[in-house]
Motif scaffolding. Structure first.
Motif, PDB file in Angstrom:
ATOM      1  N   TYR A  19     -26.885 -17.901-109.212  1.00  0.00           N
ATOM      2  CA  TYR A  19     -27.575 -17.472-107.996  1.00  0.00           C
ATOM      3  C   TYR A  19     -26.641 -17.015-106.878  1.00  0.00           C
ATOM      4  O   TYR A  19     -26.997 -16.104-106.127  1.00  0.00           O
ATOM      5  N   ASP A  20     -25.463 -17.597-106.731  1.00  0.00           N
ATOM      6  CA  ASP A  20     -24.569 -17.171-105.647  1.00  0.00           C
ATOM      7  C   ASP A  20     -24.285 -15.667-105.720  1.00  0.00           C
ATOM      8  O   ASP A  20     -24.536 -14.953-104.742  1.00  0.00           O
ATOM      9  N   PRO A  21     -23.803 -15.135-106.847  1.00  0.00           N
ATOM     10  CA  PRO A  21     -23.530 -13.692-106.868  1.00  0.00           C
ATOM     11  C   PRO A  21     -24.787 -12.828-106.943  1.00  0.00           C
ATOM     12  O   PRO A  21     -24.820 -11.721-106.400  1.00  0.00           O
ATOM     13  N   VAL A  22     -25.840 -13.328-107.581  1.00  0.00           N
ATOM     14  CA  VAL A  22     -27.060 -12.538-107.717  1.00  0.00           C
ATOM     15  C   VAL A  22     -27.770 -12.398-106.373  1.00  0.00           C
ATOM     16  O   VAL A  22     -28.173 -11.303-105.971  1.00  0.00           O
ATOM     17  N   ALA A  42     -31.338 -15.558 -95.593  1.00  0.00           N
ATOM     18  CA  ALA A  42     -30.774 -14.329 -95.039  1.00  0.00           C
ATOM     19  C   ALA A  42     -29.905 -14.707 -93.848  1.00  0.00           C
ATOM     20  O   ALA A  42     -30.164 -15.715 -93.172  1.00  0.00           O
ATOM     21  N   PRO A  43     -28.867 -13.930 -93.569  1.00  0.00           N
ATOM     22  CA  PRO A  43     -28.055 -14.212 -92.385  1.00  0.00           C
ATOM     23  C   PRO A  43     -28.928 -14.275 -91.132  1.00  0.00           C
ATOM     24  O   PRO A  43     -29.810 -13.446 -90.944  1.00  0.00           O
ATOM     25  N   GLY A  44     -28.697 -15.269 -90.328  1.00  0.00           N
ATOM     26  CA  GLY A  44     -29.465 -15.448 -89.100  1.00  0.00           C
ATOM     27  C   GLY A  44     -30.772 -16.196 -89.272  1.00  0.00           C
ATOM     28  O   GLY A  44     -31.400 -16.564 -88.286  1.00  0.00           O
ATOM     29  N   ASP A  45     -31.208 -16.417 -90.507  1.00  0.00           N
ATOM     30  CA  ASP A  45     -32.439 -17.184 -90.757  1.00  0.00           C
ATOM     31  C   ASP A  45     -32.053 -18.650 -90.902  1.00  0.00           C
ATOM     32  O   ASP A  45     -31.242 -18.996 -91.760  1.00  0.00           O
ATOM     33  N   SER A  46     -32.602 -19.493 -90.080  1.00  0.00           N
ATOM     34  CA  SER A  46     -32.250 -20.914 -90.129  1.00  0.00           C
ATOM     35  C   SER A  46     -32.959 -21.650 -91.263  1.00  0.00           C
ATOM     36  O   SER A  46     -32.648 -22.803 -91.542  1.00  0.00           O
ATOM     37  N   ARG A  47     -33.867 -20.997 -91.932  1.00  0.00           N
ATOM     38  CA  ARG A  47     -34.639 -21.635 -93.005  1.00  0.00           C
ATOM     39  C   ARG A  47     -34.315 -20.989 -94.348  1.00  0.00           C
ATOM     40  O   ARG A  47     -34.318 -19.773 -94.476  1.00  0.00           O
ATOM     41  N   CYS A  48     -34.038 -21.829 -95.337  1.00  0.00           N
ATOM     42  CA  CYS A  48     -33.859 -21.320 -96.694  1.00  0.00           C
ATOM     43  C   CYS A  48     -35.218 -20.901 -97.233  1.00  0.00           C
ATOM     44  O   CYS A  48     -36.187 -21.642 -97.126  1.00  0.00           O
ATOM     45  N   ARG A  49     -35.282 -19.716 -97.817  1.00  0.00           N
ATOM     46  CA  ARG A  49     -36.537 -19.186 -98.345  1.00  0.00           C
ATOM     47  C   ARG A  49     -36.618 -19.297 -99.859  1.00  0.00           C
ATOM     48  O   ARG A  49     -37.680 -19.152-100.440  1.00  0.00           O
ATOM     49  N   LEU A  50     -35.468 -19.531-100.502  1.00  0.00           N
ATOM     50  CA  LEU A  50     -35.432 -19.733-101.945  1.00  0.00           C
ATOM     51  C   LEU A  50     -34.614 -20.984-102.227  1.00  0.00           C
ATOM     52  O   LEU A  50     -33.461 -21.093-101.811  1.00  0.00           O
ATOM     53  N   TRP A  51     -35.239 -21.927-102.916  1.00  0.00           N
ATOM     54  CA  TRP A  51     -34.570 -23.165-103.316  1.00  0.00           C
ATOM     55  C   TRP A  51     -34.501 -23.230-104.830  1.00  0.00           C
ATOM     56  O   TRP A  51     -35.458 -22.852-105.515  1.00  0.00           O
ATOM     57  N   VAL A  52     -33.384 -23.695-105.350  1.00  0.00           N
ATOM     58  CA  VAL A  52     -33.226 -23.958-106.771  1.00  0.00           C
ATOM     59  C   VAL A  52     -32.891 -25.449-106.868  1.00  0.00           C
ATOM     60  O   VAL A  52     -31.943 -25.925-106.246  1.00  0.00           O
TER      61      VAL A  52
END
Length: 129
Positions: A19-22, A42-52
């Motif tokens: 996931y890091d490079p993808v 996304a840069p500037g977004d304080s919330r993670c939108r995709l969790w693994v």
């Protein structure tokens, strides 16, 4: 509509290597690394939108038949890069980048991560975007 999406993994280290490079091809960075889970934003977004994550119930992660997050790509080149990075980091092809019949400029690719989760990257702009 969605706050975030969670995908299961049985091997968090392997998931990070995938996931890091993808996700970087779409401008997303790993913003959280916690015990048993990683989150992308996304840069500037304080919330993670995709969790693994490893499943909370402790049982093995399994693939949801018919489940597939489609991630926004800013350009067709980003779709191409997403597909190439996925294949280079242990993913498998489920549909090469190209136009699809879901709209006049619906350019997408489909891959599976090393755990079998299906992902798509989609650009709905013209040839350049």
């Amino acid at each position: 509509m969605f706050l975030y999406i969670t995908l299961g993994t049985n091997d968090l280290d392997r998931a990070m290597r995938f996931y890091d490079p993808v996700m970087a091809t779409l401008g997303l960075d790993r913003a959280r690394t916690l015990e048993g889970e990683i989150g992308y934003a996304a840069p500037g977004d304080s919330r993670c939108r995709l969790w693994v994550t490893r499943p909370f119930d402790g049982r093995p992660a399994t693939v949801g038949n018919g489940s597939m997050p489609a991630l926004v790509a800013a350009t067709r080149a980003a779709v191409d890069a997403f597909h190439a990075a996925a294949l280079a980091h242990g993913g498998s092809d489920e549909g090469a980048p190209g136009l699809r019949p879901f709209g006049p400029s619906f350019y997408a690719c489909y891959v599976r991560d090393p755990d079998g989760n299906k992902l798509s990257a989609v650009c709905e702009g013209g040839a350049e975007g």
